[in-house]
Each structure stands twice: as structure tokens, then as C-alpha cells.
Design a protein around this motif. Structure first.
Motif, mmCIF file in Angstrom:
data_model
loop_
_atom_site.group_PDB
_atom_site.id
_atom_site.type_symbol
_atom_site.label_atom_id
_atom_site.label_comp_id
_atom_site.label_asym_id
_atom_site.label_seq_id
_atom_site.Cartn_x
_atom_site.Cartn_y
_atom_site.Cartn_z
ATOM 1 N N ALA A 49 0.824 -1.206 0.000
ATOM 2 C CA ALA A 49 0.000 0.000 0.000
ATOM 3 C C ALA A 49 0.860 1.259 0.000
ATOM 4 C CB ALA A 49 -0.935 -0.009 1.210
ATOM 5 N N VAL A 120 -8.393 -2.069 2.597
ATOM 6 C CA VAL A 120 -7.302 -2.359 1.664
ATOM 7 C C VAL A 120 -7.478 -3.745 1.054
ATOM 8 C CG1 VAL A 120 -4.805 -2.643 1.421
ATOM 9 C CG2 VAL A 120 -5.723 -0.813 2.858
ATOM 10 N N LEU A 271 -6.003 6.198 -1.973
ATOM 11 C CA LEU A 271 -6.032 4.774 -1.663
ATOM 12 C C LEU A 271 -6.864 4.007 -2.690
ATOM 13 C CD1 LEU A 271 -5.292 2.454 0.227
ATOM 14 C CD2 LEU A 271 -7.313 3.019 1.593
ATOM 15 N N LEU A 275 -5.357 1.113 -5.226
ATOM 16 C CA LEU A 275 -5.860 -0.266 -5.241
ATOM 17 C C LEU A 275 -6.423 -0.654 -6.603
ATOM 18 C CD1 LEU A 275 -7.610 -0.389 -1.747
ATOM 19 C CD2 LEU A 275 -5.405 -1.378 -2.392
#
Length: 322
Positions: A49, A120, A271, A275
Motif C-alpha cells: 500500500a 485495503v 487509496l 488499489l
């Protein structure tokens, strides 16, 4: 990567409105606390990440491992950090959703003191048996367990960890009696399995994959809603006739509560973009994980439901901290 390049990447990916609203945030490196030691599955997910987020945010995302008390030390650190978006953590099932029911007088309240940025990834729990156990599938294992109540053992990574909770949930749903043997982490639990010291264990699919693929451990069933692409031949527990045993070690980026909405928007957008990148998703799936993603609101609702779910399991199973 240079700050200017990261800003251009953010603009190209449609993050400019968020960055403008946050008045140039972030203008310094971001610390991502990992509440477990280096080298484990949480640390691995955090590094994937962090590497994906850094160019989108135009700043380094620095890993800070702060382990202890089942992840509570690291989560407490982010709960008490300044709500400026520069200190985050990668929370996990146990540290965020279970410890509040397991540890008396926990120093933080996940609902009050934490602000989810987004989910996540998640790694399902796989049930495996030791090489010498005379069963080949879940039907055979269930028959043996019912033939010998209290006569077989399961390993865990410690009281209240996901492997322990998965086995307790199986016991509750199927009316089984299996003896718990706690180890301090996945590595010693796997060593005990390989040495025929314990009979079975639920552990993260990513941790078990090498041992299953080389035939050292025998997979029985997956505690998930669907079969895993990494082991498509292994059925789910629901397919084996036991519903309601879905256990995933999930990870979420979390921030201190009271984080300004404009900064939360920047972090959340970055984020989700990270992803969605094929190379990032491939790194997670290569470890047997699935990418989750989603908005802060969706993450908050999911985590709240997980807190309630595991509180019931902890209560009914009488689980106590080590």
C-alpha cells in the motif's frame, strides 16, 4: 520519487480537486504505523500500500513498525496522534475489531478514536491438518472430530487472534469439541503442524500456500464466501455443509478521529486509485489476498459490523487474553 512528479501523477489521476481542497496536503512524508513486527502479513500488505500511495500523494509513505499487545500498541499510537493526516496505521481484524472485546480497559475505542480511510485487502482463513492425520477431506475430518470429542487439537497464533476466532466459530457452528493450543505467531504454529504436534489450524491463506502447494500440509476447507483463485480445488466450509464460518484477516488504513474532511478525501481518493492499479492488485492477489477498497463510510460500516460480530464470538466462546 520526486515530489513534483507525484503531484503531476495525482493531477493526471483526477485527485486535483481533493488536493486543492486540502490546501496542498500532504506537504510532508506520511507515517504508516504497522502494529505488528516486520516480515509478517500485515507488514507485507502495508508495504504494498505504501509503495502505491507515495507517487499519488507526492510524498514518501514511511513504514513504522510498532508491535505489542496483539496490535494494540500501534493502534493506540495512531488514535493518540495529531489528526492531521500525516500519521496513519494499517489496522487489522484483531487490532481494530477484536481487541476491544478481548482486552479489558483498552486504551482506545475504535468507533470513537479512529477514522477509517478505506479498506485495503482481505486474506481468507484456510483450515489445514497435519500430515499424519488420517483424513482427506472435510467430511472425514468432521467424522473424526465427532468420533473423538476433545481428542483433537487446533493451533492458534495466540488467544483472540484470527486463527483462534476461526476455530472457535467453527466449534460453535458445528457443535464440535476441539482443544486449543496457543503459539506465539504463525511460524511456530506451522512448525508444530509440520511436526505432528497439533492436529489442525486455521491460518491466513497467504501464509499456508507454500506448505499446501508442496504437499506438506493438507487443506480441508476455506472460511470464505467463495473459493480462492490460488486454490480453486479447495471447497468453502459452506460447501462442506457448515454455514456462517467466514473469517478473513482484513486490513484497513485508519487515521485519528477528527481528521478534517478535506484531508480524509485526499487520502481516501489516493487509496482507491492505488488499489485500482493492476500492478498493485496483482501484488495482493499473488499473496492469496483480495483487494477490497471502498469509501471511508463503507469501511466504517464494515468495521462496526465486525466489532459486533467478534464481540459475540468472544463472549460465547469465553475467550480471555493471554
Amino acid at each position: 520519487m520526486a515530489k513534483g512528479f507525484g503531484r503531476r501523477a495525482a493531477l493526471a489521476l483526477g485527485l486535483a480537486p481533493f488536493a486543492a481542497g486540502a490546501q496542498g496536503f500532504p506537504d510532508r512524508p506520511i507515517k504508516l504505523i504497522v502494529p505488528f513486527p516486520p516480515g509478517g502479513p500485515v507488514d507485507a500488505a502495508a508495504r504494498i500500500a505504501a509503495q502505491a500511495l507515495a507517487p499519488l500523494l507526492g510524498q514518501q509513505v514511511v513504514i513504522d513498525n510498532r508491535s505489542g499487545a496483539g496490535g494494540s500498541v500501534g493502534i493506540d499510537a495512531v488514535a493518540k496522534a495529531a489528526p492531521d493526516g500525516l500519521t496513519l496505521a494499517l489496522g487489522s481484524t484483531g487490532a481494530v475489531a477484536v481487541n476491544v472485546s478481548l482486552i479489558p480497559n483498552l486504551s482506545y475505542d475504535p468507533r470513537r478514536d479512529l477514522a477509517p480511510v478505506g479498506m485495503v485487502s482481505g486474506v481468507p482463513s484456510l483450515l489445514v491438518v497435519r500430515p499424519g492425520l488420517p483424513v482427506r477431506d472435510m467430511a472425514g475430518l468432521l467424522a473424526l472430530l465427532r468420533q473423538k470429542p476433545g481428542g483433537l487439537t487446533f493451533a492458534s497464533t495466540g488467544p483472540g487472534g484470527t486463527p483462534h476466532l476461526a476455530a472457535e466459530l467453527l466449534k460453535l457452528r458445528a457443535g464440535l469439541d476441539i482443544v486449543h493450543v496457543a503459539y506465539r505467531g504463525a511460524a511456530p504454529a506451522i512448525t508444530a503442524l509440520l511436526g505432528n504436534e497439533v492436529d489442525m489450524a486455521f491460518l491466513d491463506l497467504s501464509v499456508l500456500l507454500p506448505h499446501v502447494r508442496d504437499g506438506a500440509l493438507r487443506p480441508m476447507a476455506l472460511a470464505a464466501a467463495a473459493r480462492a483463485p490460488a486454490l480453486p480445488e479447495v471447497p468453502t466450509l459452506a460447501e462442506a455443509g457448515i454455514a456462517g464460518v467466514e473469517v478473513e484477516n482484513w486490513y484497513a488504513v485508519i487515521a485519528p478521529a477528527r481528521l478534517p474532511a478535506d484531508r480524509l478525501a485526499v487520502l481516501s481518493a489516493a487509496l482507491r486509485t492505488a488499489l485500482a492499479q493492476p500492478e498493485t492488485a496483482a501484488r495482493f492477489t499473488g499473496q492469496g489476498a483480495r483487494v477490497i477498497g471502498g469509501t471511508p463510510a463503507e469501511a466504517g460500516a464494515f468495521i462496526a459490523a465486525e466489532i459486533d460480530r467478534w464481540a459475540e464470538v468472544v463472549r460465547r466462546a469465553g475467550i480471555k487474553p493471554d
